[in-house]
Design a protein around this motif. Structure first.
Motif, mmCIF file in Angstrom:
data_model
loop_
_atom_site.group_PDB
_atom_site.id
_atom_site.type_symbol
_atom_site.label_atom_id
_atom_site.label_comp_id
_atom_site.label_asym_id
_atom_site.label_seq_id
_atom_site.Cartn_x
_atom_site.Cartn_y
_atom_site.Cartn_z
ATOM 1 N N SER A 1 0.697 1.646 -7.433
ATOM 2 C CA SER A 1 0.387 1.007 -6.356
ATOM 3 C C SER A 1 -0.813 0.055 -6.924
ATOM 4 O O SER A 1 -1.604 0.322 -8.011
ATOM 5 C CB SER A 1 -0.013 1.689 -5.196
ATOM 6 N N PRO B 1 8.049 -1.258 -3.807
ATOM 7 C CA PRO B 1 7.767 -1.568 -2.462
ATOM 8 C C PRO B 1 6.485 -2.409 -2.180
ATOM 9 O O PRO B 1 6.539 -3.061 -1.189
ATOM 10 C CB PRO B 1 7.399 -0.055 -1.816
ATOM 11 N N CYS B 2 5.617 -2.622 -3.146
ATOM 12 C CA CYS B 2 4.423 -3.369 -3.031
ATOM 13 C C CYS B 2 4.683 -4.773 -3.101
ATOM 14 O O CYS B 2 3.921 -5.633 -2.620
ATOM 15 C CB CYS B 2 3.415 -2.919 -3.930
ATOM 16 N N VAL C 1 2.852 5.282 -5.671
ATOM 17 C CA VAL C 1 3.537 4.979 -4.315
ATOM 18 C C VAL C 1 5.050 5.157 -4.540
ATOM 19 O O VAL C 1 5.523 4.809 -5.334
ATOM 20 C CB VAL C 1 3.288 3.717 -3.744
ATOM 21 N N ARG D 1 -0.862 -6.000 2.000
ATOM 22 C CA ARG D 1 -1.350 -5.135 1.067
ATOM 23 C C ARG D 1 -2.505 -4.030 1.562
ATOM 24 O O ARG D 1 -3.506 -4.078 0.978
ATOM 25 C CB ARG D 1 -1.544 -5.282 -0.390
ATOM 26 N N PRO D 2 -2.423 -3.398 2.715
ATOM 27 C CA PRO D 2 -3.589 -2.803 3.641
ATOM 28 C C PRO D 2 -4.427 -1.563 2.612
ATOM 29 O O PRO D 2 -5.380 -1.454 2.824
ATOM 30 C CB PRO D 2 -3.040 -2.400 4.643
ATOM 31 N N CYS D 3 -3.596 -1.143 1.546
ATOM 32 C CA CYS D 3 -4.365 -0.059 0.976
ATOM 33 C C CYS D 3 -5.599 -0.733 0.149
ATOM 34 O O CYS D 3 -6.445 -0.050 0.079
ATOM 35 C CB CYS D 3 -3.322 0.651 -0.209
HETATM 36 S S1 SF4 Z 1 0.058 -0.527 1.309
HETATM 37 FE FE1 SF4 Z 1 1.500 -2.034 0.684
HETATM 38 S S2 SF4 Z 1 0.812 -2.519 -1.445
HETATM 39 FE FE2 SF4 Z 1 -0.507 -0.583 -0.809
HETATM 40 S S3 SF4 Z 1 0.713 1.137 -1.862
HETATM 41 FE FE3 SF4 Z 1 1.518 0.827 0.150
HETATM 42 S S4 SF4 Z 1 3.477 -0.478 -0.002
HETATM 43 FE FE4 SF4 Z 1 2.028 -0.840 -1.910
#
Ligand code: SF4
Ligand code: SF4
Length: 213
Positions: free
Chosen positions: A105, A140-141, A111, A147-149
């Motif tokens: 991620s 998935p990213c 992730v 990308r809130p993480c």
């Molecule tokens: S929030 Fe989005 S960018 Fe971050 S790990 Fe999860 S899917 Fe990926």
């Protein structure tokens, strides 16, 4: 034996198939197919906390439970149990990436296609046959809006280029940090990929207490 046999035996212990890959010579475990197992949701935490390991007062109940049930699944399916703790040390992170079901991620945590940033592995079964590997899903990213993480950590301890463990632990000692302690890491909770994977907050609190006693 087939992966479906492992999946069926695993589900009886609220475990799910989290990835499939072929063993390689560097793994040092011989030939075969590695079937990675992680918590099946919903229902994993109520199931596991009702087992004898959680009632005997001894340390590491989750690891002891995992060792017992993964060995039982291996015996049932004619495979060999591989564990992500203890010795010998097994490269579960590398296996997860090689399975094509987990990815790096933007905050450098794994992730998973289904579990998002709540991914964890309780063990794996090595089957002697070389079985077919399913086609991996897309990263998935790549399609994650915003990308809130990257902005979720209230202490800015876990961001794109670093995980400042001291800053994280210092924050967890504050009143504000009790939200992470009780509900789990805000970065992990922010990931939309894990939204359909309802891990209970009680389980996150258990892991947080182990991480920050
Ligand atoms: S929030 Fe989005 S960018 Fe971050 S790990 Fe999860 S899917 Fe990926
Ligand atoms: S537990 Fe809380 S403070 Fe620590 S990295 Fe996660 S969000 Fe940040």
């Amino acid at each position: 034996m087939m992966v479906e046999d492992v999946a069926k035996a695993a589900l009886s212990e609220r475990l799910d198939v989290f990835g499939i890959l072929h063993a390689e010579p560097d793994d040092g475990i011989g030939e075969g197919t590695i079937v990675l197992l992680g918590p099946a949701e919903p229902g994993f935490w109520p199931h596991v906390t009702a087992t004898p390991e959680f009632g005997d007062g001894e340390p590491d109940p989750l690891d002891r439970w995992s060792a017992r049930v993964v060995k039982r699944i291996a015996t049932t399916t004619g495979g060999r149990a591989l564990l992500p703790f203890g010795t010998p040390v097994r490269p579960f992170t590398r296996w997860a990436l090689r399975s094509g079901q987990a990815f790096v991620s933007p905050v450098l945590l794994l992730v998973h296609a289904r579990a998002g940033l709540f991914v964890s592995y309780r063990g794996a079964i090595l089957l002697p046959e070389l079985l077919e590997i399913p086609k991996p899903p897309p990263h998935p990213c790549d399609s994650c809006e915003g990308r809130p993480c990257l902005a979720a950590c209230p202490a800015s301890a876990l961001v794109s280029d670093r995980y400042d463990l001291s800053a994280c632990h210092a924050y967890l000692d504050t009143n504000a940090g009790q939200t992470c302690m009780v509900r789990g890491c805000a970065v992990r909770r922010s990931c939309p990929q894990g939204r359909n994977y309802p891990r209970m907050e009680m389980q996150s609190a258990h892991h947080m207490k182990a991480f920050h006693p």
